[in-house]
Design an enzyme around this catalytic site. Sequence first.
Site, PDB file in Angstrom:
ATOM      1  N   CYS A  19       0.866  -1.176   0.000  1.00 45.21           N
ATOM      2  CA  CYS A  19       0.000   0.000   0.000  1.00 45.21           C
ATOM      3  C   CYS A  19       0.897   1.218   0.000  1.00 45.21           C
ATOM      4  O   CYS A  19       2.100   1.111   0.255  1.00 45.21           O
ATOM      5  CB  CYS A  19      -0.915  -0.002   1.226  1.00 45.21           C
ATOM      6  SG  CYS A  19      -2.287   1.176   1.070  1.00 45.21           S
ATOM      7  N   CYS A  73      -0.097   4.164   1.748  1.00 47.95           N
ATOM      8  CA  CYS A  73      -0.501   5.129   2.789  1.00 47.95           C
ATOM      9  C   CYS A  73       0.582   5.413   3.821  1.00 47.95           C
ATOM     10  O   CYS A  73       0.648   6.510   4.363  1.00 47.95           O
ATOM     11  CB  CYS A  73      -1.809   4.723   3.454  1.00 47.95           C
ATOM     12  SG  CYS A  73      -1.739   3.164   4.331  1.00 47.95           S
ATOM     13  N   LYS A 130     -12.272  -5.239   2.088  1.00 53.70           N
ATOM     14  CA  LYS A 130     -11.763  -4.394   3.168  1.00 53.70           C
ATOM     15  C   LYS A 130     -12.705  -3.209   3.338  1.00 53.70           C
ATOM     16  O   LYS A 130     -12.956  -2.471   2.391  1.00 53.70           O
ATOM     17  CB  LYS A 130     -10.356  -3.925   2.825  1.00 53.70           C
ATOM     18  CG  LYS A 130      -9.763  -2.960   3.832  1.00 53.70           C
ATOM     19  CD  LYS A 130      -8.317  -2.623   3.494  1.00 53.70           C
ATOM     20  CE  LYS A 130      -7.745  -1.592   4.438  1.00 53.70           C
ATOM     21  NZ  LYS A 130      -6.346  -1.269   4.102  1.00 53.70           N
ATOM     22  N   ARG A 141      -3.275   3.303  12.562  1.00 55.92           N
ATOM     23  CA  ARG A 141      -2.773   4.508  11.898  1.00 55.92           C
ATOM     24  C   ARG A 141      -1.807   5.265  12.802  1.00 55.92           C
ATOM     25  O   ARG A 141      -0.936   5.978  12.314  1.00 55.92           O
ATOM     26  CB  ARG A 141      -3.939   5.369  11.414  1.00 55.92           C
ATOM     27  CG  ARG A 141      -4.668   4.657  10.264  1.00 55.92           C
ATOM     28  CD  ARG A 141      -5.878   5.384   9.758  1.00 55.92           C
ATOM     29  NE  ARG A 141      -6.610   4.533   8.822  1.00 55.92           N
ATOM     30  CZ  ARG A 141      -7.802   4.811   8.324  1.00 55.92           C
ATOM     31  NH1 ARG A 141      -8.416   5.939   8.670  1.00 55.92           N
ATOM     32  NH2 ARG A 141      -8.382   3.977   7.486  1.00 55.92           N
ATOM     33  N   ARG A 167     -11.066   7.248   3.450  1.00 55.33           N
ATOM     34  CA  ARG A 167     -10.797   6.178   2.493  1.00 55.33           C
ATOM     35  C   ARG A 167     -12.089   5.585   1.904  1.00 55.33           C
ATOM     36  O   ARG A 167     -12.100   4.486   1.384  1.00 55.33           O
ATOM     37  CB  ARG A 167      -9.995   5.062   3.166  1.00 55.33           C
ATOM     38  CG  ARG A 167      -8.726   5.505   3.900  1.00 55.33           C
ATOM     39  CD  ARG A 167      -7.612   4.482   3.772  1.00 55.33           C
ATOM     40  NE  ARG A 167      -6.563   4.557   4.785  1.00 55.33           N
ATOM     41  CZ  ARG A 167      -5.619   5.499   4.833  1.00 55.33           C
ATOM     42  NH1 ARG A 167      -5.619   6.479   3.945  1.00 55.33           N
ATOM     43  NH2 ARG A 167      -4.687   5.455   5.770  1.00 55.33           N
ATOM     44  N   GLU A 206     -16.434  -8.196  -4.788  1.00 52.50           N
ATOM     45  CA  GLU A 206     -15.023  -7.821  -4.629  1.00 52.50           C
ATOM     46  C   GLU A 206     -14.126  -9.072  -4.592  1.00 52.50           C
ATOM     47  O   GLU A 206     -13.073  -9.126  -5.211  1.00 52.50           O
ATOM     48  CB  GLU A 206     -14.814  -7.024  -3.331  1.00 52.50           C
ATOM     49  CG  GLU A 206     -15.176  -5.549  -3.430  1.00 52.50           C
ATOM     50  CD  GLU A 206     -14.130  -4.730  -4.194  1.00 52.50           C
ATOM     51  OE1 GLU A 206     -13.132  -5.287  -4.668  1.00 52.50           O
ATOM     52  OE2 GLU A 206     -14.333  -3.505  -4.307  1.00 52.50           O
ATOM     53  N   LYS A 237     -11.783  -7.959   6.098  1.00 52.87           N
ATOM     54  CA  LYS A 237     -11.195  -7.093   7.120  1.00 52.87           C
ATOM     55  C   LYS A 237     -12.099  -5.908   7.387  1.00 52.87           C
ATOM     56  O   LYS A 237     -12.555  -5.300   6.434  1.00 52.87           O
ATOM     57  CB  LYS A 237      -9.845  -6.613   6.601  1.00 52.87           C
ATOM     58  CG  LYS A 237      -9.168  -5.580   7.470  1.00 52.87           C
ATOM     59  CD  LYS A 237      -7.915  -5.088   6.826  1.00 52.87           C
ATOM     60  CE  LYS A 237      -7.382  -3.954   7.675  1.00 52.87           C
ATOM     61  NZ  LYS A 237      -6.381  -3.194   7.037  1.00 52.87           N
ATOM     62  N   SER A 284      -6.548  -3.580  14.492  1.00 47.96           N
ATOM     63  CA  SER A 284      -5.998  -2.866  15.643  1.00 47.96           C
ATOM     64  C   SER A 284      -7.055  -2.447  16.662  1.00 47.96           C
ATOM     65  O   SER A 284      -6.873  -2.647  17.867  1.00 47.96           O
ATOM     66  CB  SER A 284      -5.208  -1.649  15.162  1.00 47.96           C
ATOM     67  OG  SER A 284      -6.025  -0.795  14.383  1.00 47.96           O
ATOM     68  N   TYR A 323      -2.852  -9.239  16.283  1.00 47.50           N
ATOM     69  CA  TYR A 323      -1.820  -8.744  17.200  1.00 47.50           C
ATOM     70  C   TYR A 323      -1.751  -9.626  18.449  1.00 47.50           C
ATOM     71  O   TYR A 323      -0.846  -9.473  19.256  1.00 47.50           O
ATOM     72  CB  TYR A 323      -2.118  -7.282  17.575  1.00 47.50           C
ATOM     73  CG  TYR A 323      -2.224  -6.417  16.327  1.00 47.50           C
ATOM     74  CD1 TYR A 323      -1.078  -5.952  15.689  1.00 47.50           C
ATOM     75  CD2 TYR A 323      -3.459  -6.128  15.750  1.00 47.50           C
ATOM     76  CE1 TYR A 323      -1.160  -5.202  14.521  1.00 47.50           C
ATOM     77  CE2 TYR A 323      -3.561  -5.382  14.579  1.00 47.50           C
ATOM     78  CZ  TYR A 323      -2.410  -4.931  13.974  1.00 47.50           C
ATOM     79  OH  TYR A 323      -2.498  -4.209  12.807  1.00 47.50           O
TER      80      TYR A 323
HETATM   81  C1  PBG Z   1      -3.325  -0.056   4.761  1.00 48.03           C
HETATM   82  C2  PBG Z   1      -3.710  -0.896   5.908  1.00 48.03           C
HETATM   83  C3  PBG Z   1      -4.474  -0.518   7.007  1.00 48.03           C
HETATM   84  C4  PBG Z   1      -4.538  -1.625   7.850  1.00 48.03           C
HETATM   85  C5  PBG Z   1      -3.805  -2.647   7.249  1.00 48.03           C
HETATM   86  N1  PBG Z   1      -3.328  -2.170   6.036  1.00 48.03           N
HETATM   87  C6  PBG Z   1      -5.031   0.782   7.421  1.00 48.03           C
HETATM   88  C7  PBG Z   1      -5.982   1.540   6.602  1.00 48.03           C
HETATM   89  O1  PBG Z   1      -6.595   1.053   5.659  1.00 48.03           O
HETATM   90  O2  PBG Z   1      -6.089   2.713   6.939  1.00 48.03           O
HETATM   91  C8  PBG Z   1      -5.258  -1.657   9.164  1.00 48.03           C
HETATM   92  C9  PBG Z   1      -4.916  -2.763  10.075  1.00 48.03           C
HETATM   93  C10 PBG Z   1      -5.362  -2.582  11.482  1.00 48.03           C
HETATM   94  O3  PBG Z   1      -6.161  -1.692  11.835  1.00 48.03           O
HETATM   95  O4  PBG Z   1      -4.903  -3.374  12.311  1.00 48.03           O
HETATM   96  N2  PBG Z   1      -1.953  -0.115   4.499  1.00 48.03           N
END
Ligand code: PBG
Length: 341
Positions: free
Chosen positions: A135, A137, A210, A220, A232, A248, A263, A289, A328
């Site tokens: 990604c 970001c 996602k 983040r 997003r 998807e 996710k 997370s 995690y």
């Molecule tokens: C984007 C990405 C995200 C997560 C994994 N890959 C964040 C987003 O889409 O903003 C989130 C994973 C998590 O919250 O544990 N690279």
Amino acid sequence: MMKETKLTLGYSQSASVEPFRRLRRTRMTEALRSMVRETELSTNDFIYPLFVVPGTKFRKEIGSMPGVFQLSIDELVRECTEVKTLGVPAVILFGIPEHKDEVGSGAYDEHGIIQTAVRALKKEIPDLVVITDVCLCEYTSHGHCGIVRGNEIVNDASIELLAKEALTHAQAGADIIAPSDMFDGRVKVIRQILDVNDFQNIPIMSYAAKYASGFYGPFREAAESAPKFGDRRSHQMDPANSDEALREIEQDIIEGADIVMVKPALSYLDVIRRVKDRFQMPTAAYNVSGEYSMIKAAGRNGWIDEPRVMMEVLTSIKRAGADMILTYFAKEAAKALNEKK
Ligand code: PBG
């Protein structure tokens, strides 16, 4: 004294000839419960997410994610050695680069943070499965997953960069490539660029369904990837939809995904089940997370029995149909499972 043997039906409460159905019988002892148990977690189910930063001897805990750290590469190798010893087969890496810019150049730099980390890991722990998140970001100054023009997060120009990023990960030795951007057509261009460069055997695990979720907040902070403006929602999915998730997933399978991911996990257990039933693909779920942080916070307050809730949550994700769980909790859950043995 011997008990008197009864030869007549004793279902006194019931006039029915049906035997009284006692579903509790198979719950009476742990041995019985273990015999009828339908879902069993294993350390093999887990994928452990890790955050890599430049520098050495660096280890900083994420405020909103107790027990999760930003790690320099030397610390990462140490951590992964422990992960492997615990029986967890795979990690997924997220990188925080030295510099961010408009086009996320750190993401596809062959000497970038992830590329360097992968080389170190494959050298030190060759049989640990190293998955790389693809990604932009974490690498863009604006925090978006692709190139931004005006107010638009551009699709087609962004997927070219993602393909470059994926290729540099494969060249560094990544075992699985995991695009998490949710742009259209990215699995196809990544598959193509991998194939023409002789990486036909590197699987793609696509973040296929996602959702635009509030549960990514703590990530983040860990990945320093919050968007500086906007959100997003123009590429990640609306939490209200599940038929769309099937479209998807189907699209990513057509484009060449080997493993498909849903996710987050907990608010989307129904989606995991639909995806597994419909496609029978290797299915991953990301216990994200925010889902982790909520349990940690409640645990620290003494409001819940944290180890117990952790296992209950992970079991529910597997029961819903996930073959693998990005979590995690991987290390803690593996320790708990190993102790039980
Ligand atoms: C984007 C990405 C995200 C997560 C994994 N890959 C964040 C987003 O889409 O903003 C989130 C994973 C998590 O919250 O544990 N690279």
